[in-house]
Scaffold this active site. Sequence first.
Site, PDB file in Angstrom:
ATOM      1  N   LEU A  50       0.831  -1.203   0.000  1.00 53.35           N
ATOM      2  CA  LEU A  50       0.000   0.000   0.000  1.00 53.35           C
ATOM      3  C   LEU A  50       0.868   1.256   0.000  1.00 53.35           C
ATOM      4  O   LEU A  50       0.510   2.266  -0.610  1.00 53.35           O
ATOM      5  CB  LEU A  50      -0.940   0.003   1.207  1.00 53.35           C
ATOM      6  CG  LEU A  50      -2.171  -0.905   1.114  1.00 53.35           C
ATOM      7  CD1 LEU A  50      -2.968  -0.855   2.404  1.00 53.35           C
ATOM      8  CD2 LEU A  50      -3.054  -0.523  -0.062  1.00 53.35           C
ATOM      9  N   ARG A  81       0.436   4.032  -2.747  1.00 50.66           N
ATOM     10  CA  ARG A  81       0.177   5.440  -2.467  1.00 50.66           C
ATOM     11  C   ARG A  81       1.092   6.338  -3.288  1.00 50.66           C
ATOM     12  O   ARG A  81       0.672   7.362  -3.833  1.00 50.66           O
ATOM     13  CB  ARG A  81       0.358   5.709  -0.969  1.00 50.66           C
ATOM     14  CG  ARG A  81      -0.755   5.146  -0.126  1.00 50.66           C
ATOM     15  CD  ARG A  81      -0.412   5.038   1.343  1.00 50.66           C
ATOM     16  NE  ARG A  81      -1.499   4.361   2.042  1.00 50.66           N
ATOM     17  CZ  ARG A  81      -1.366   3.640   3.144  1.00 50.66           C
ATOM     18  NH1 ARG A  81      -0.167   3.487   3.693  1.00 50.66           N
ATOM     19  NH2 ARG A  81      -2.407   3.055   3.702  1.00 50.66           N
ATOM     20  N   PHE A 130      -8.929   5.684  -2.398  1.00 47.58           N
ATOM     21  CA  PHE A 130      -7.986   4.620  -2.761  1.00 47.58           C
ATOM     22  C   PHE A 130      -6.789   4.565  -1.810  1.00 47.58           C
ATOM     23  O   PHE A 130      -6.325   5.585  -1.305  1.00 47.58           O
ATOM     24  CB  PHE A 130      -7.431   4.887  -4.167  1.00 47.58           C
ATOM     25  CG  PHE A 130      -8.186   4.199  -5.279  1.00 47.58           C
ATOM     26  CD1 PHE A 130      -8.984   3.098  -5.055  1.00 47.58           C
ATOM     27  CD2 PHE A 130      -8.058   4.666  -6.579  1.00 47.58           C
ATOM     28  CE1 PHE A 130      -9.648   2.474  -6.092  1.00 47.58           C
ATOM     29  CE2 PHE A 130      -8.717   4.041  -7.638  1.00 47.58           C
ATOM     30  CZ  PHE A 130      -9.520   2.947  -7.384  1.00 47.58           C
ATOM     31  N   GLU A 131      -6.242   3.350  -1.647  1.00 51.97           N
ATOM     32  CA  GLU A 131      -4.971   3.124  -0.936  1.00 51.97           C
ATOM     33  C   GLU A 131      -4.978   3.689   0.484  1.00 51.97           C
ATOM     34  O   GLU A 131      -3.980   4.191   0.983  1.00 51.97           O
ATOM     35  CB  GLU A 131      -3.787   3.731  -1.715  1.00 51.97           C
ATOM     36  CG  GLU A 131      -3.781   3.486  -3.203  1.00 51.97           C
ATOM     37  CD  GLU A 131      -3.620   2.011  -3.570  1.00 51.97           C
ATOM     38  OE1 GLU A 131      -3.670   1.159  -2.664  1.00 51.97           O
ATOM     39  OE2 GLU A 131      -3.455   1.698  -4.753  1.00 51.97           O
ATOM     40  N   GLY A 132      -6.119   3.580   1.148  1.00 51.47           N
ATOM     41  CA  GLY A 132      -6.270   4.166   2.475  1.00 51.47           C
ATOM     42  C   GLY A 132      -6.781   5.581   2.330  1.00 51.47           C
ATOM     43  O   GLY A 132      -6.174   6.395   1.638  1.00 51.47           O
TER      44      GLY A 132
END
Length: 591
Positions: free
Chosen positions: A257, A261, A396-398
Site C-alpha cells: 500500500l 500510495r 484509494f490506498e487508504g
Amino acid sequence: MKRMKGGAFLLESCQPEDVFTPEDLNEEQKLIAKTTDEFIREQVFPLLEQIEQQNFSHTVRLLQEAGELGLLAADVPEAYGGIGLDKVSSTLITEKMAQGRSFALSHGAHVGIGTLPIVFFGTEQQKKRYLPALANGKKLAAYALTEPGSGSDALGAKTTAVLQEDGKHYLLNGEKQWITNSAFADLFIVYAKVDGEKFSAFIVEKDFPGVSTGPEEHKMGIKGSSTRTLILQEAQVPAENLLGEVGKGHLIAFNILNMGRFKLAAGTVGTAKRVLELAIKYALERKQFKQPIASFPLIQEKIATMAIELYATESLVYRTAGVLDQGLSGVEQKQGQEVAKAIGEYAIECSIAKVVGSEMLDYVVDEAVQIHGGYGFMSEYEVETHYRDSRINRIFEGTNEINRLLIPAALIRKANKGELPFFARAQGLQSELMNLMPTLPDPQAAPLTLEQEQINHAKLLFLFVAGQAIERYGTKLTEQQEMIRDISDIALSIYTMESTLLRAAKQQNQSKPNATSHLQFAEALIYNRMQKLEQIARHTLTALFTGDTLRVQLAILRKLTRIEPKNELQLKRNIVKQLLKAKKYIVQSRS
C-alpha cells in the site's frame, strides 16, 4: 546525493543537490516518458470512449501491447523477464499513463499492487512462474484486500484459509470487494486469515476451483475499469502459493500500500497536467464579451493557482522517487522483514505524496470544470470525466483521513526505535523559541533565502506543536484525531514547501535559463502555505491551552509564522503568461 532517512526532512536540512527533480531526467528516462506518452495518445486515446463503455477486450489488448513495449516490466527484475528500471523511470511511466483515465487505473493495478507483492515478497519459484508473464502482459493481475466489513481496518478481514490434511492445498472462503481488474485478471493477490487468525497472503489464479467474480459495480467515475467482487467458495489454492510467511501478510499488505500510495500520487501529476492543458485551451478558445476568457484576470488566477499546486506536487513526487531509488536499490534480492523495512522506511513520504496529490488533483479538476462553465458539466467534454474520476483518489490506498493518522504514528514509532531524534530535538524547544529572533528581509540576499528561513521555522513549528500534544496526551494522543490531523497537515506543508524550494534552488544554483520561473512558482507556493500553517497550528494550540499559557504559546506561534507581505497577484500574473503562451503546463524561460 545524501541519503536521507524516512521522515528526517522534518528534523534535518536538505540541500538542492541532495534531491531528484524532473529537470534531472537523463536521455533514457526522457525516451521512456516519450514512448509512454505516444502510446497513450496514439493507441489509447482513440478508444477511450469504448473503454468507458466497459469494452474490456480493448483494455486487455492495450495492456498486452503495453507489455510488448516494456511498459509493464519497469519494476520487474531482468532475471524474471522484466527490465528492472529505476523508480524514477517507473514513476514517469505511471505519470504519462495517467492521461488514459480508466485504462491508467487498469495498468496501475496490474503493474503496482498486482505485481509488486510477487516482486518484493515472492519465492524464487513464484517469481519464475509468474513474473515473466506479468511483465509481458500475457497474464494480468489484481489485488484483493478490501472486504464488505473491512476497508481501512484491513486486519479485520473475515476471509479464511485452512490448510488441508495432506498439506497440499489451502481452502479459502470469503468475499473481496471492489477489486480492480477482476473481470479479466488471471491472478489475484488475496489476503486471508489462516485458521481464522493468522493474516496471510496468497497468489490465487482465476482458474483455481472455487474462484469466481460477481457482476460489475456501477461507479461514480473510473467507469471504464473493471470493479467486481471476488468470491472464494472452498477455493483450492496450492500450498506453494502462500506469499511470504503465515501470519505475516500485514507486512506485505501495508508495504505494498505504501508503494501504491506513491504511484497514485505520480498518477495525479499526469492527470493534472492533462486537465490543466484542457482548461487552458478552452479558456483561449472560448469567447465572452468579444474576447477569450483567458484574458480575464480571475480566469488567469485560477490557471496560475492550478499550475502552482501541480508544480509543488510534481516536485515532491520526483523527490520521493529519488529517495525510493536509493532505499529500494537491490531490495528484490532481500527477504521478508528486510524488504518490508526497506519499503516502510519511506511510509511517511508515501502517505504525504498520496494526500497532497489526490487533493491537488481534486482542486485542479474542480477549477477546470469551473473554467469550462456549463460545458464542463456536459459528459461530451473530457473534463467532466476527469472530475468524476478524480474523486476516488482520496479513498484509494487508504483514505486521506487514515493517511493523516498514519503520518504522526510512523514518526513516533521511528522516534521510539531511536531511528529519528524527535524527542531529543523537542526537549527544551520552548525556551529556544522564546528567544528566537525574527528574520528581517535582506534586499541583498540570494533568492529564496527568506523562504528557506520560513521553512526552517515551519520545522520548529512542527516540533513545537507535536511536542506539546505528545506531552499533554502521551499514548492517548491517538484519541485526539483532530490534533493528529493538524500535526499531519503541518508535515504535509513542510514536505511540499521544501520540495518546491529545493527544486527551484537547484535550477538557480545551476544558472538554468528557466530559473526565474521556478523561483516564482516556489515563492507563490511557500507564501500561500505559510499563511495556512498559522491557522492550522492555532487550531491545536487553542485546544491544548487556555489563559496566559495560551497567550504565551500564540506569541511563539506568531514568531514562527511571521512572513513578509508579497505581491502574490503579480507573481501569478507572471506565471500565467508562460502557461497561456505554451497552451499547457510548462516551466520555461520568461520571454
